[in-house]
Design a protein around this motif. Sequence first.
Motif, mmCIF file in Angstrom:
data_model
loop_
_atom_site.group_PDB
_atom_site.id
_atom_site.type_symbol
_atom_site.label_atom_id
_atom_site.label_comp_id
_atom_site.label_asym_id
_atom_site.label_seq_id
_atom_site.Cartn_x
_atom_site.Cartn_y
_atom_site.Cartn_z
ATOM 1 N N VAL A 34 -154.819 8.841 -10.448
ATOM 2 C CA VAL A 34 -156.174 8.532 -9.997
ATOM 3 C C VAL A 34 -156.079 7.784 -8.679
ATOM 4 O O VAL A 34 -155.281 6.853 -8.532
ATOM 5 C CB VAL A 34 -156.913 7.676 -11.045
ATOM 6 N N VAL A 35 -156.874 8.226 -7.695
ATOM 7 C CA VAL A 35 -156.890 7.581 -6.386
ATOM 8 C C VAL A 35 -158.212 6.847 -6.239
ATOM 9 O O VAL A 35 -159.277 7.438 -6.427
ATOM 10 C CB VAL A 35 -156.728 8.611 -5.254
ATOM 11 N N VAL A 36 -158.157 5.548 -5.946
ATOM 12 C CA VAL A 36 -159.385 4.793 -5.720
ATOM 13 C C VAL A 36 -159.359 4.185 -4.327
ATOM 14 O O VAL A 36 -158.320 4.115 -3.664
ATOM 15 C CB VAL A 36 -159.586 3.662 -6.770
ATOM 16 N N GLY A 37 -160.533 3.738 -3.900
ATOM 17 C CA GLY A 37 -160.665 3.131 -2.585
ATOM 18 C C GLY A 37 -162.108 3.253 -2.142
ATOM 19 O O GLY A 37 -162.859 4.054 -2.703
ATOM 20 N N MET A 84 -158.817 23.304 -6.619
ATOM 21 C CA MET A 84 -159.549 22.151 -6.096
ATOM 22 C C MET A 84 -160.934 22.078 -6.728
ATOM 23 O O MET A 84 -161.610 23.085 -6.917
ATOM 24 C CB MET A 84 -159.645 22.228 -4.580
ATOM 25 N N ILE A 85 -161.339 20.849 -7.040
ATOM 26 C CA ILE A 85 -162.643 20.598 -7.654
ATOM 27 C C ILE A 85 -163.394 19.641 -6.746
ATOM 28 O O ILE A 85 -162.803 18.686 -6.226
ATOM 29 C CB ILE A 85 -162.456 20.001 -9.062
ATOM 30 N N PHE A 86 -164.695 19.899 -6.549
ATOM 31 C CA PHE A 86 -165.434 19.174 -5.517
ATOM 32 C C PHE A 86 -166.565 18.336 -6.104
ATOM 33 O O PHE A 86 -167.120 18.661 -7.150
ATOM 34 C CB PHE A 86 -166.027 20.155 -4.515
ATOM 35 N N GLU A 172 -163.693 13.415 -6.170
ATOM 36 C CA GLU A 172 -164.883 12.788 -6.750
ATOM 37 C C GLU A 172 -165.606 13.738 -7.711
ATOM 38 O O GLU A 172 -166.787 14.022 -7.534
ATOM 39 C CB GLU A 172 -165.863 12.367 -5.638
ATOM 40 N N PRO A 173 -164.938 14.219 -8.732
ATOM 41 C CA PRO A 173 -165.541 15.277 -9.563
ATOM 42 C C PRO A 173 -166.763 14.831 -10.340
ATOM 43 O O PRO A 173 -167.544 15.667 -10.768
ATOM 44 C CB PRO A 173 -164.408 15.664 -10.520
ATOM 45 N N VAL A 174 -166.942 13.524 -10.539
ATOM 46 C CA VAL A 174 -168.056 13.085 -11.383
ATOM 47 C C VAL A 174 -169.092 12.288 -10.596
ATOM 48 O O VAL A 174 -170.051 11.776 -11.174
ATOM 49 C CB VAL A 174 -167.561 12.255 -12.589
ATOM 50 N N ILE A 202 -156.910 12.881 -8.921
ATOM 51 C CA ILE A 202 -158.367 12.733 -8.962
ATOM 52 C C ILE A 202 -158.789 11.554 -8.104
ATOM 53 O O ILE A 202 -158.264 10.448 -8.247
ATOM 54 C CB ILE A 202 -158.853 12.510 -10.412
ATOM 55 N N ASN A 203 -159.753 11.795 -7.221
ATOM 56 C CA ASN A 203 -160.392 10.698 -6.503
ATOM 57 C C ASN A 203 -161.539 10.194 -7.345
ATOM 58 O O ASN A 203 -162.367 10.968 -7.803
ATOM 59 C CB ASN A 203 -161.001 11.196 -5.193
#
Lengths: 258, 448
Positions: A34-37, A84-86, A172-174, A202-203
Amino acid sequence: MSRIVFTNASVTYPGGLVALKEVDLTIEEGEFVVVVGLSGAGKSTLLRSVNGLVPVTGSVRVGDREVVGASNREIREIRSDVGMIFQTFNLVNRSTVMSNVLMGRLSKVSRWRSMLGVWPAHDKEIALQSLERVGIVEKTYIRASDLSGGQQQRVGIARALAQEPKIILADEPVASLDPVTSHIVMRDLKRINRDLGITTIINLHFLDLARQYGERLIGLRDGEVAFDGSISNVDDDIFRDIYGRAITPDDLVGEAAL
Amino acid sequence: MTALAEPDLEVRPPEPRRSRDFVGPVVVFTILLGFAGISGPAGPVWGAIVGALVFGLFWWIRLTRSIADAVVLVIGGAVGYSLFNLALAARDTGVTTAVGAQAALGVAVFGLAAGWVMYRNSPGLTPIPILLSGAAYGGGAYVVLLTAVALGLLDKIRDGEQQELTVALFVAVSIASGVIGATANISFWSKLPSSFAVGFTFIISVLAWNEIGFSIVEVFTQMSRITEILDDFLPPDFVWIKSPGQPPTFNMGKALLETFQIAIVGATIGCTLAAPLSFYASRPTSPNRAVYWLAKSFLNVIRTIPDLFWAVLFATAVGFGKPFAGALAMIMFSTAIMGKLLSETVDAINLGPLEAARAAGATNNQTIMKAAFPQIAPNFVAYALYVFELNIRASVVIGFVGAGGIGRLLDERRQFFQWDQVMAIVIVIFTAVIVIEAISIYVRRKLV
């Protein structure tokens, strides 16, 4: 085979904006990262440097292929293994769910067959299986615009799965979904990662989702890696360091589970 | 506030009066002023009529229904127009800026009258914008008249042979001043440049009017000839519709069919060619910079070439009077129109699906076919029908220059002065175009 190695990877956009600064990272096969920021920290850019959608320098190796300096054909080969999921689903609203999912097969079939829409039975079968995996196979021949947001995102996931990918990038899928649907989608992604062993990046910007579903966490700040480690070691101080500010309720999606 | 007032009216703020409500009356005023310049009742009477008409307009837009406002507008119109008329008379003694000033004063008087009525009936307005707008009416008129003096227009009017020039000038004066006046309510200084532009445009068109010898008077004097023409044209000779076994030159039905065929071939091939070109001429769907510029310049170039030129070119190349020439010309024409319409639509598509297709490893052409084309497919079909409609009309005209079809027949009959047959052909074309348009509009509506 599907290890991703960033070495000194930087991305500078044509306008001069440096979105990623000399990043060194290794993501092992089958990992759930998981990538956060904050927005603008370079999360989307990091994902898009894996499949060459952004102008990256340095080195990004996907499996045994190099993204930097790859020819068009090589880039397409890399992308065919990377689903890829957008955030905004990026479906063709006028087309049916089926033809959207079949977009995931574009790199696998002959160009003329795909462009004329004469799909081999094998590819249609894969598309149907992908839809079954996300539980909306009954919507196969409905126009994509007639689905709810959560259903559309699952079509997006099915499109990625139809590629039979080794890696899935979820940007950012959600972020466009409500809390309940967010959890469903996150669980789908987690399950796919476990069942199929697909490396998943996942971002997210909801920290509780990151904590609940993540295994490894990468924190980005101003295009640089500010944190990289197991999610169990992450406390609020580390989030504060990544975000450069205190955690607020806006950073949480809430409603922990169904 | 009376006891009978509806409470709702207090809660809901009234819709602000828009400044452009001003423009309508002023345009009417001006046009009437212009025609009054040719002939008509004496000055004050005309002005009063104009004032009454403006009141009618205010009444219609529910701005005011009070008698007092009517009186103000009628008197304002009479006085304002009289001053304007005096300025007209003064032009005989010499064109000076004073003429402009006097005319401007007339416009300003009417502007103040109209402005005062506006003020009385618009709760949101303060007196200052009204004074400003009255002044601006005059100022605008003055600016335009000064420009006219500088360009020597008033000298031409003095020659007495350019009545229409007078009309046009007055239209220009009042529209320009009206625009300035109307916009003064919002922000006088910020709108000033655009008002100048409007005034200048009208001055230019007045000059053009003069150069091409346009004359309203002549339109009316030549009207008497119309009975002679009608004698020749009527009754139409429809025998030509059907002459079995004859070549298209002697058979209207066959010629019309030929026109249809030209239009269908042109639209089909032209639209098919235009589709890939439009995608290549749009940044997000173009494979690379070189193809982008090539496709874009090609579309731009063929768009600038008129269909008549293509018809002449191909008629020379493949044979005069052959429908093949017409079809080739229509292909170029259709490609140009479809290219223009479609590439604008392609520029506005949602880029998300394109990114998704690329991320899945699709080639550029696959991306176009699967992610971009479905987004514009309904537009494409609608445009194709529209192009077909245009082709029918255009292929009539290009028949005149040797591209076959019913246009060729029309041209021949005209050369033999067989006006009754020409009339029949015109009626047939008219009917065909109407029918095709109706069908096409119906289908297009169904598509959306």
